[in-house]
Design an enzyme around this catalytic site. Structure first.
Site, PDB file in Angstrom:
ATOM      1  N   LYS A  63       1.066  -1.128   0.055  1.00 46.21           N
ATOM      2  CA  LYS A  63       0.143   0.048   0.014  1.00 46.21           C
ATOM      3  C   LYS A  63       1.047   1.317   0.092  1.00 46.21           C
ATOM      4  O   LYS A  63       1.638   1.720   0.977  1.00 46.21           O
ATOM      5  CB  LYS A  63      -0.976   0.137   1.121  1.00 46.21           C
ATOM      6  CG  LYS A  63      -1.877   1.328   0.959  1.00 46.21           C
ATOM      7  CD  LYS A  63      -2.342   1.879   2.387  1.00 46.21           C
ATOM      8  CE  LYS A  63      -1.529   2.967   2.802  1.00 46.21           C
ATOM      9  NZ  LYS A  63      -1.621   4.213   1.824  1.00 46.21           N
ATOM     10  N   GLY A 104      -4.681   3.285  -1.735  1.00 49.24           N
ATOM     11  CA  GLY A 104      -5.773   3.885  -1.029  1.00 49.24           C
ATOM     12  C   GLY A 104      -5.414   4.443   0.140  1.00 49.24           C
ATOM     13  O   GLY A 104      -4.092   4.559   0.084  1.00 49.24           O
ATOM     14  N   GLY A 154      -4.668   5.471   4.343  1.00 58.11           N
ATOM     15  CA  GLY A 154      -4.288   5.004   5.375  1.00 58.11           C
ATOM     16  C   GLY A 154      -5.404   4.195   6.517  1.00 58.11           C
ATOM     17  O   GLY A 154      -5.365   3.078   6.507  1.00 58.11           O
ATOM     18  N   PRO A 155      -6.378   5.060   6.742  1.00 54.67           N
ATOM     19  CA  PRO A 155      -7.587   4.430   7.658  1.00 54.67           C
ATOM     20  C   PRO A 155      -8.170   3.229   6.921  1.00 54.67           C
ATOM     21  O   PRO A 155      -8.775   2.527   7.618  1.00 54.67           O
ATOM     22  CB  PRO A 155      -8.274   5.435   7.868  1.00 54.67           C
ATOM     23  CG  PRO A 155      -7.504   6.738   7.453  1.00 54.67           C
ATOM     24  CD  PRO A 155      -6.489   6.380   6.712  1.00 54.67           C
ATOM     25  N   VAL A 181      -7.254   1.285   3.669  1.00 55.57           N
ATOM     26  CA  VAL A 181      -6.404  -0.092   3.042  1.00 55.57           C
ATOM     27  C   VAL A 181      -5.127  -0.252   4.189  1.00 55.57           C
ATOM     28  O   VAL A 181      -4.968  -1.472   4.349  1.00 55.57           O
ATOM     29  CB  VAL A 181      -5.830   0.454   1.763  1.00 55.57           C
ATOM     30  CG1 VAL A 181      -4.808  -0.901   1.178  1.00 55.57           C
ATOM     31  CG2 VAL A 181      -6.854   0.561   0.840  1.00 55.57           C
ATOM     32  N   GLY A 182      -4.757   1.056   4.843  1.00 54.30           N
ATOM     33  CA  GLY A 182      -3.368   0.581   5.401  1.00 54.30           C
ATOM     34  C   GLY A 182      -3.818  -0.041   6.910  1.00 54.30           C
ATOM     35  O   GLY A 182      -3.484  -1.275   7.210  1.00 54.30           O
ATOM     36  N   GLU A 204       9.975   1.933  10.180  1.00 53.29           N
ATOM     37  CA  GLU A 204      10.883   3.213  10.121  1.00 53.29           C
ATOM     38  C   GLU A 204      10.285   4.487  10.355  1.00 53.29           C
ATOM     39  O   GLU A 204       9.481   4.542   9.460  1.00 53.29           O
ATOM     40  CB  GLU A 204      11.413   2.908   8.530  1.00 53.29           C
ATOM     41  CG  GLU A 204      12.170   1.499   8.088  1.00 53.29           C
ATOM     42  CD  GLU A 204      13.539   1.381   8.891  1.00 53.29           C
ATOM     43  OE1 GLU A 204      14.305   2.518   9.331  1.00 53.29           O
ATOM     44  OE2 GLU A 204      14.266   0.504   9.021  1.00 53.29           O
ATOM     45  N   GLU A 224       9.636  16.599  14.876  1.00 53.80           N
ATOM     46  CA  GLU A 224       9.983  16.530  13.366  1.00 53.80           C
ATOM     47  C   GLU A 224       9.322  17.637  12.753  1.00 53.80           C
ATOM     48  O   GLU A 224       8.017  17.586  12.953  1.00 53.80           O
ATOM     49  CB  GLU A 224       9.854  14.826  12.954  1.00 53.80           C
ATOM     50  CG  GLU A 224      10.390  14.748  11.460  1.00 53.80           C
ATOM     51  CD  GLU A 224      10.144  13.421  11.060  1.00 53.80           C
ATOM     52  OE1 GLU A 224       8.835  12.959  11.397  1.00 53.80           O
ATOM     53  OE2 GLU A 224      11.038  12.897  10.665  1.00 53.80           O
TER      54      GLU A 224
HETATM   55  P1  NAD Z   1       2.426   8.771   7.370  1.00 59.31           P
HETATM   56  O1  NAD Z   1       2.533   8.068   8.779  1.00 59.31           O
HETATM   57  O2  NAD Z   1       0.886   9.577   7.604  1.00 59.31           O
HETATM   58  O3  NAD Z   1       1.873   7.731   6.384  1.00 59.31           O
HETATM   59  C1  NAD Z   1       2.826   6.750   5.976  1.00 59.31           C
HETATM   60  C2  NAD Z   1       1.880   5.786   5.281  1.00 59.31           C
HETATM   61  O4  NAD Z   1       0.976   5.209   6.459  1.00 59.31           O
HETATM   62  C3  NAD Z   1       1.023   6.003   4.427  1.00 59.31           C
HETATM   63  O5  NAD Z   1       0.996   5.006   3.313  1.00 59.31           O
HETATM   64  C4  NAD Z   1      -0.376   6.140   4.953  1.00 59.31           C
HETATM   65  O6  NAD Z   1      -1.594   6.035   4.185  1.00 59.31           O
HETATM   66  C5  NAD Z   1      -0.359   4.930   5.944  1.00 59.31           C
HETATM   67  N1  NAD Z   1      -1.162   5.257   7.050  1.00 59.31           N
HETATM   68  C6  NAD Z   1      -1.829   6.375   7.709  1.00 59.31           C
HETATM   69  N2  NAD Z   1      -2.391   6.068   8.764  1.00 59.31           N
HETATM   70  C7  NAD Z   1      -2.764   4.680   8.762  1.00 59.31           C
HETATM   71  C8  NAD Z   1      -3.274   3.860   9.507  1.00 59.31           C
HETATM   72  N3  NAD Z   1      -4.113   4.243  10.654  1.00 59.31           N
HETATM   73  N4  NAD Z   1      -2.833   2.315   9.503  1.00 59.31           N
HETATM   74  C9  NAD Z   1      -2.174   2.112   8.417  1.00 59.31           C
HETATM   75  N5  NAD Z   1      -1.532   2.824   7.638  1.00 59.31           N
HETATM   76  C10 NAD Z   1      -1.800   4.235   7.824  1.00 59.31           C
HETATM   77  O7  NAD Z   1       3.623   9.374   7.067  1.00 59.31           O
HETATM   78  P2  NAD Z   1       3.936  10.235   5.921  1.00 59.31           P
HETATM   79  O8  NAD Z   1       3.442  11.464   6.442  1.00 59.31           O
HETATM   80  O9  NAD Z   1       3.510   9.544   4.632  1.00 59.31           O
HETATM   81  O10 NAD Z   1       5.362  10.155   5.932  1.00 59.31           O
HETATM   82  C11 NAD Z   1       6.217  11.133   6.738  1.00 59.31           C
HETATM   83  C12 NAD Z   1       6.672  10.460   7.937  1.00 59.31           C
HETATM   84  O11 NAD Z   1       7.439   9.268   7.472  1.00 59.31           O
HETATM   85  C13 NAD Z   1       7.843  11.279   8.616  1.00 59.31           C
HETATM   86  O12 NAD Z   1       7.387  11.310  10.056  1.00 59.31           O
HETATM   87  C14 NAD Z   1       9.015  10.753   8.234  1.00 59.31           C
HETATM   88  O13 NAD Z   1       9.977  10.717   9.214  1.00 59.31           O
HETATM   89  C15 NAD Z   1       8.814   9.327   8.024  1.00 59.31           C
HETATM   90  N6  NAD Z   1       9.716   8.647   7.415  1.00 59.31           N
HETATM   91  C16 NAD Z   1      10.469   7.765   7.974  1.00 59.31           C
HETATM   92  C17 NAD Z   1      11.376   7.203   7.337  1.00 59.31           C
HETATM   93  C18 NAD Z   1      12.398   6.266   7.785  1.00 59.31           C
HETATM   94  O14 NAD Z   1      13.073   5.289   7.087  1.00 59.31           O
HETATM   95  N7  NAD Z   1      12.579   6.037   8.907  1.00 59.31           N
HETATM   96  C19 NAD Z   1      11.510   7.421   5.979  1.00 59.31           C
HETATM   97  C20 NAD Z   1      10.851   8.114   5.284  1.00 59.31           C
HETATM   98  C21 NAD Z   1       9.606   8.975   5.995  1.00 59.31           C
END
Ligand code: NAD
Length: 472
Positions: free
Chosen positions: A171, A202, A204-205, A207-208, A246, A379
Site C-alpha cells: 500500500k 488507498g 491509511g485508515p 487500506v493501511g 522506520e 520533526e
Molecule cells: P504517515 O505515517 O502519515 O503515512 C505513511 C503511510 O501510512 C501512508 O501510506 C499512509 O497512508 C499510511 N497510514 C496512515 N494512517 C494509517 C493507519 N491508521 N493505518 C495504516 N496505515 C496508515 O507518514 P507520511 O506523512 O506519509 O510520511 C512522513 C513520515 O514518515 C515522517 O514522519 C518521516 O520521518 C517518516 N519517514 C521515515 C523514514 C524512515 O526510514 N525512518 C523514511 C521516510 C519517512
C-alpha cells in the site's frame, strides 16, 4: 502524458478495484489535479492477501538463483523506466528533477541490484551443537510506505522480502501512488508468479488499517510517522504479528571546533534541505561549538540563500514545494512557534518571497534554538534548520541525545578519532563522519522512537527471515 490509472494489481494481473471510487493526486507545484487512481477497499486487501498467501509456498520453495533472476528482470524493467520515474516523482512530489533522477530513481535501482546479489546467496544453515539452524521466509508481508521517497521506501521492503522468499502486498502513500504504478508496470513486465507481488492503493485508515490488521499478514513492514507506527504496532499486537518500523527523526549534525567549517556547513545545509527537508534522516539540528558558532551561523545563512524555491523542472532549482497544502501549513506553524519560543531568524521565515503558486516554504534557518523547545524536539519535515551552540564534546553528546528520536546524525572534526568517540556515544542508528558517503549495504534504522528493525543490505534481508532449530 496521461497518468490516470484505473486498476489495482492482484494475483499477477491488473484488475478493477472493488470500491468504484477514486483518489485524486495533486501536483504540489501547480496545485492542479494530476491524475486519479482507484481508492482501494478492505475487500481489495482481502483479495490481495489471499493471492499472496496462495503464492507463499511456491515462492518460498523457488530456488534462490531463480528468485535472483526475477529480481534481475525487475531491475532491467525499472532501468528502462528510470527517466519516467524521475519525472513522475517531480510531478507528484515536487522533488527537483536533477535530484529525483539521482536519488528518487537512481537509489532504488542500486538497492535492487544489491538484493539481486543477496537473493542468490541466502544465509547458509548453521550447526550449533546437535542443532541445524535454518532460516526460512517469514511469510506474507504487508508493506505500507510514505510519500517522501516513493520508490526507495518501497524498494527497501520489496527487494529483500522477495529475495527472502516472501510475497508482498503493497500500500503506497495516497499522496504519491503514481510512482508505485510505474514500479508495478515493471513488475508485470518482469514476470513474477501470480500473487507474489500485489498493489492496493488507498488511504491509511481504509487500506493501511485493513492490511496491518489482517490475520493472514505475517509481517507488517511500515515506513512513516511515529504516530502511525504506534497505531500499526497496536493492530499487529492483537495477533502477535511481527512489525518492522522506520519512523521519524530529529537528527543532530555535530560540528566540533576543529572541523572544516565551510564544508561541514555546506554539506549540513544540503542534507537538511534535501527534498525540501522531507527526509527522515535530515540533519535538522546543527550543533556547533561556541568558539565557531557566530562564524557558522553566518555561513549557514549564506548557504540557505542558494536554495531558492522554484519549479522542479527548472535545472537551476534546488528546492521544490512541499508535498501538500497540509504539510506546508504544518511547517509554517513550526516556524511561527519557533520564533515565538525565542529562536533568532537568520534566513527565510514567514515573509521571505515565494513563487505565486504551489506549496512552497522558504529555506529557513533559526539560530539560538533552545534544545528543549518544540523546534529542537519535533520533526518538522520541511526546509527548516535549527542551529544550537554547544560548550564542548560532552555537551554536544548530551544535546544530540536529548531527543525521543535516534535515526541518523553526523560529526565533523579534523581529528577522526575524536569524531569517532562522539559518534559512538550518539544514541542513533547511523552517524556520518566528515561527510562520508551513503552506503546502501549498511544497516538503516532507528533507535528509540525512530523505529524497530533495520533495512538495506543483509541486515534488511534478516527482517524477512524466521529462524528454525532442528535437533538430531
Ligand atoms: P504517515 O505515517 O502519515 O503515512 C505513511 C503511510 O501510512 C501512508 O501510506 C499512509 O497512508 C499510511 N497510514 C496512515 N494512517 C494509517 C493507519 N491508521 N493505518 C495504516 N496505515 C496508515 O507518514 P507520511 O506523512 O506519509 O510520511 C512522513 C513520515 O514518515 C515522517 O514522519 C518521516 O520521518 C517518516 N519517514 C521515515 C523514514 C524512515 O526510514 N525512518 C523514511 C521516510 C519517512
Amino acid at each position: 502524458m496521461d497518468l490516470a490509472r484505473t486498476d489495482i494489481y492482484l494475483d499477477g494481473r491488473w484488475v478493477p478495484g472493488s470500491s468504484g471510487q477514486t483518489l485524486e493526486v495533486q501536483n504540489p507545484t501547480t496545485e492542479a489535479v494530476l491524475a486519479t487512481v482507484p481508492a482501494g477497499s478492505a475487500d481489495d486487501v482481502d483479495r490481495a492477501v489471499a493471492a499472496a498467501r496462495a503464492a507463499f509456498t511456491g515462492w518460498a520453495d523457488t530456488p534462490p538463483a531463480d528468485r535472483a533472476a526475477a529480481l534481475d528482470r525487475l531491475h532491467a524493467a525499472l532501468t528502462t523506466r528510470a527517466d519516467e520515474i524521475a519525472r513522475t516523482v517531480a510531478l507528484e512530489l515536487g522533488t527537483p528533477l536533477k535530484v529525483a533522477t539521482r536519488v528518487q530513481a537512481g537509489l532504488p535501482l542500486t538497492v535492487l541490484r544489491s538484493y539481486v546479489d543477496l537473493a542468490a546467496h541466502p544465509p547458509a544453515p548453521e550447526r550449533v551443537g546437535n542443532s541445524l539452524v535454518v532460516r526460512e521466509p517469514v511469510g506474507v508481508v504487508g508493506a505500507i510506505t510514505p510519500w517522501n521517497y516513493p520508490l526507495h521506501q518501497v524498494m527497501a521492503k520489496l527487494a529483500p522480502a522477495l529475495a527472502a522468499g516472501c510475497p508482498v502486498v503493497l500500500k503506497p502513500s495516497e499522496l504519491t501512488p503514481l510512482t508505485a504504478y510505474l514500479l508495478f508496470d515493471a513488475v508485470d513486465e518482469a514476470g513474477f508468479p501470480p500473487g507474489v507481488v500485489n498493489l492496493v492503493p488507498g488511504t491509511g485508515p481504509v487500506v493501511g488499517e485493513a492490511l496491518a490488521a489482517h490475520p493472514d499478514v505475517d509481517l507488517v513492514s511500515f515506513t512513516g510517522s511515529t504516530a502511525t507506527g504506534r497505531r500499526i504496532s497496536h493492530l499487529a499486537a492483537d495477533r502477535i504479528a511481527r512489525v518492522a518500523l522506520e519512523l521519524g527523526g530529529k537528527s543532530a549534525n555535530v560540528i566540533l571546533d576543529d572541523a572544516d567549517l565551510a564544508t561541514a556547513v555546506k554539506v549540513g545545509v544540503g542534507n537538511a534541505f534535501l527534498n525540501s527537508g522531507q527526509t527522515c534522516t535530515a540533519w535538522t539540528r546543527m550543533l556547533v561549538h561556541r568558539s565557531r558558532y557566530d562564524e557558522a551561523v553566518t555561513l549557514v545563512a549564506k548557504a540557505a540563500d542558494g536554495y531558492r524555491p522554484g519549479d522542479p523542472f527548472d535545472p537551476a532549482t534546488r528546492l521544490g514545494p512541499l508535498v501538500s497544502a497540509a504539510q506546508r501549513d504544518r511547517v509554517r506553524e513550526h516556524v511561527t512557534r519557533a520564533l515565538a519560543d525565542g529562536g533568532r531568524l537568520v534566513a527565510g521565515g514567514p515573509d521571505a518571497p515565494l513563487p505565486d503558486r504551489g506549496f512552497f516554504v522558504a529555506p529557513t534557518v533559526i539560530a539560538d534554538v533552545d534544545p528543549d523547545s518544540a523546534l529542537a524536539q519535533e520533526e518538522v519535515f520541511g526546509p527548516v534548520l535549527a542551529v544550537i551552540p554547544v560548550d564542548d564534546d560532552e555537551h554536544a553528546v548530551t544535546v544530540a541525545n536529548n531527543s525521543r528520536y535516534g535515526l541518523a546524525g553526523a560529526v565533523w572534526s579534523g581529528d577522526e578519532e575524536r569524531a569517532l568517540r562522539v559518534a559512538r556515544r550518539m544514541r542513533t542508528g547511523a552517524v556520518d563522519v566528515n561527510g562520508a558517503p551513503f552506503n546502501p549495504l549498511a544497516p538503516f534504522g532507528g533507535y528509540k522512537q525512530s523505529g524497530l528493525g533495520r533495512e538495506l543490505g543483509r541486515y534488511g534481508l534478516e527482517e524477512f527471515l524466521q529462524t528454525k532449530a532442528i535437533q538430531r
